[in-house]
Scaffold this active site. Structure first.
Site, PDB file in Angstrom:
ATOM      1  N   TYR A  33       9.086 -90.890  44.445  1.00 36.58           N
ATOM      2  CA  TYR A  33       8.253 -90.880  45.646  1.00 36.58           C
ATOM      3  C   TYR A  33       8.972 -90.187  46.791  1.00 36.58           C
ATOM      4  O   TYR A  33      10.162 -89.927  46.748  1.00 36.58           O
ATOM      5  CB  TYR A  33       7.855 -92.303  46.047  1.00 36.58           C
ATOM      6  CG  TYR A  33       8.950 -93.101  46.728  1.00 36.58           C
ATOM      7  CD1 TYR A  33       8.934 -93.309  48.106  1.00 36.58           C
ATOM      8  CD2 TYR A  33       9.998 -93.669  45.994  1.00 36.58           C
ATOM      9  CE1 TYR A  33       9.937 -94.049  48.738  1.00 36.58           C
ATOM     10  CE2 TYR A  33      10.991 -94.409  46.611  1.00 36.58           C
ATOM     11  CZ  TYR A  33      10.949 -94.594  47.981  1.00 36.58           C
ATOM     12  OH  TYR A  33      11.947 -95.311  48.597  1.00 36.58           O
ATOM     13  N   LYS A 150      15.097 -90.415  43.796  1.00 35.60           N
ATOM     14  CA  LYS A 150      14.269 -91.297  44.629  1.00 35.60           C
ATOM     15  C   LYS A 150      13.142 -91.904  43.788  1.00 35.60           C
ATOM     16  O   LYS A 150      11.980 -91.480  43.848  1.00 35.60           O
ATOM     17  CB  LYS A 150      13.711 -90.537  45.841  1.00 35.60           C
ATOM     18  CG  LYS A 150      13.196 -91.444  46.948  1.00 35.60           C
ATOM     19  CD  LYS A 150      12.872 -90.639  48.195  1.00 35.60           C
ATOM     20  CE  LYS A 150      12.262 -91.498  49.295  1.00 35.60           C
ATOM     21  NZ  LYS A 150      13.207 -92.475  49.859  1.00 35.60           N
ATOM     22  N   GLU A 182      24.898 -97.873  51.043  1.00 38.83           N
ATOM     23  CA  GLU A 182      23.851 -97.515  52.005  1.00 38.83           C
ATOM     24  C   GLU A 182      23.051 -98.758  52.350  1.00 38.83           C
ATOM     25  O   GLU A 182      23.292 -99.845  51.825  1.00 38.83           O
ATOM     26  CB  GLU A 182      22.943 -96.444  51.412  1.00 38.83           C
ATOM     27  CG  GLU A 182      22.307 -96.829  50.086  1.00 38.83           C
ATOM     28  CD  GLU A 182      21.660 -95.652  49.359  1.00 38.83           C
ATOM     29  OE1 GLU A 182      21.376 -94.625  50.014  1.00 38.83           O
ATOM     30  OE2 GLU A 182      21.422 -95.767  48.151  1.00 38.83           O
ATOM     31  N   LEU A 206      21.299 -92.227  48.055  1.00 43.35           N
ATOM     32  CA  LEU A 206      20.199 -91.283  48.203  1.00 43.35           C
ATOM     33  C   LEU A 206      20.639 -90.132  49.105  1.00 43.35           C
ATOM     34  O   LEU A 206      21.277 -90.344  50.132  1.00 43.35           O
ATOM     35  CB  LEU A 206      18.978 -91.976  48.803  1.00 43.35           C
ATOM     36  CG  LEU A 206      17.742 -91.087  48.944  1.00 43.35           C
ATOM     37  CD1 LEU A 206      17.175 -90.746  47.570  1.00 43.35           C
ATOM     38  CD2 LEU A 206      16.677 -91.779  49.791  1.00 43.35           C
TER      39      LEU A 206
END
Length: 286
Positions: A33, A150, A182, A206
């Site tokens: 996505y 992702k 993260e 990411l």
């Protein structure tokens, strides 16, 4: 609300949108996505999101559902049809459905599923949360090893958000092998002595589109940036901290694990980067 959404070539009222119960995105999170922000009814960093989408699809050997130009047209039509001035466009591609459930990939000619919808977020740029600053907790990072893709495998980040809420905080920073990876839906940074520190790119985090833009803008503004591993204790001793994401831009962090940073208000570098990012992104929006 009755939004117009996009499902496999059709613009439909959200109440009429359907996908197969055998879709691999539903059964196995076999999907990727992207989320693109909208300011002034224009798309922020669309090219970056389209490029990362292609990379995610390639890494999973998943077919592209359409061209980049067609994706741009769909985004623009949804923004127009739903009257979005400030908000988000969510895009999801799955490996599709072969009419049953199987761990083995369906035939290569199986049509991928493409779904897009908008979220109306008035005041997205002038966020009260950004003026106040976020409080975060630290949690173990137990996600799979390919966080650079992702995917829609977001159960643990969701649980992390809920852990933060239960602790009276806004978000969680994840820790692996003693170092911060993260946030649950963002990249993490701290500032010490005027230097911005953030983890370098790898499979463990990411590759944030907003991250890339903010680091470029920081360099252009003559700010010092260091990309390296860092511990949560280092972050707790920082002058300030912040996160970046497509949906929150630059979000100041004012507390980590109950430890107040600075005077407990958003720091000057985070605030300045947010200003620069919003200004430059609006100029470049399409």
């Amino acid at each position: 609300m009755n939004r117009t959404v996009f499902v496999n070539g059709e613009y439909l009222p959200e109440t009429e949108a359907k996908i197969s119960i055998f879709d691999r995105g539903f059964l196995m999170a076999d999907a990727v996505y992207e989320v693109t922000s909208v300011l002034d009814s224009k798309l922020i960093d669309f090219d970056g999101h389209a490029l990362r989408l292609k990379r995610s699809l390639d890494e999973l050997q998943m077919a592209e559902p359409c061209t980049k130009e067609e994706l741009l047209e769909i985004h623009r039509k949804l923004v127009e049809k739903n009257g979005i001035e400030e908000g988000l466009v969510y895009l999801q591609v799955t490996r599709g459905s072969d009419g049953d459930r199987d761990f083995v990939f369906p035939p290569a000619d199986t049509k991928p599923t493409l779904v897009l919808f908008t979220q109306n977020k008035p005041g997205l740029a002038d966020s009260p949360a950004a003026r106040k600053g976020a409080k975060v907790i630290s949690i173990d990072d137990i996600r799979w090893g390919r966080r650079d893709i992702k995917t829609t495998q977001l159960l643990y980040p969701s649980l992390g958000k809920m852990m933060a809420k239960a602790a009276g905080c806004d978000d969680a920073w994840m820790i692996e092998d003693g170092h911060v990876t993260e946030g649950t839906s963002n990249n993490a940074y701290f500032v010490k002595g005027g230097k911005i520190v953030t983890r370098p790119l790898s499979n463990e985090i990411l590759h944030g589109i907003t991250r890339k833009a903010v680091l470029r803008m920081a360099a252009e503004a003559q700010m010092e940036v260091e990309e390296r591993l860092f511990t949560i204790d280092e972050a707790k001793e920082a002058d300030e901290a912040f996160t970046t994401s497509a949906s929150a831009f630059v979000m100041p962090v004012i507390e980590i694990d109950g430890v107040q940073l600075g005077d407990g208000s958003p720091g000057p570098i985070a605030k300045r980067l947010r200003e620069i990012y919003l200004d430059e992104s609006r100029k470049a929006a399409i």
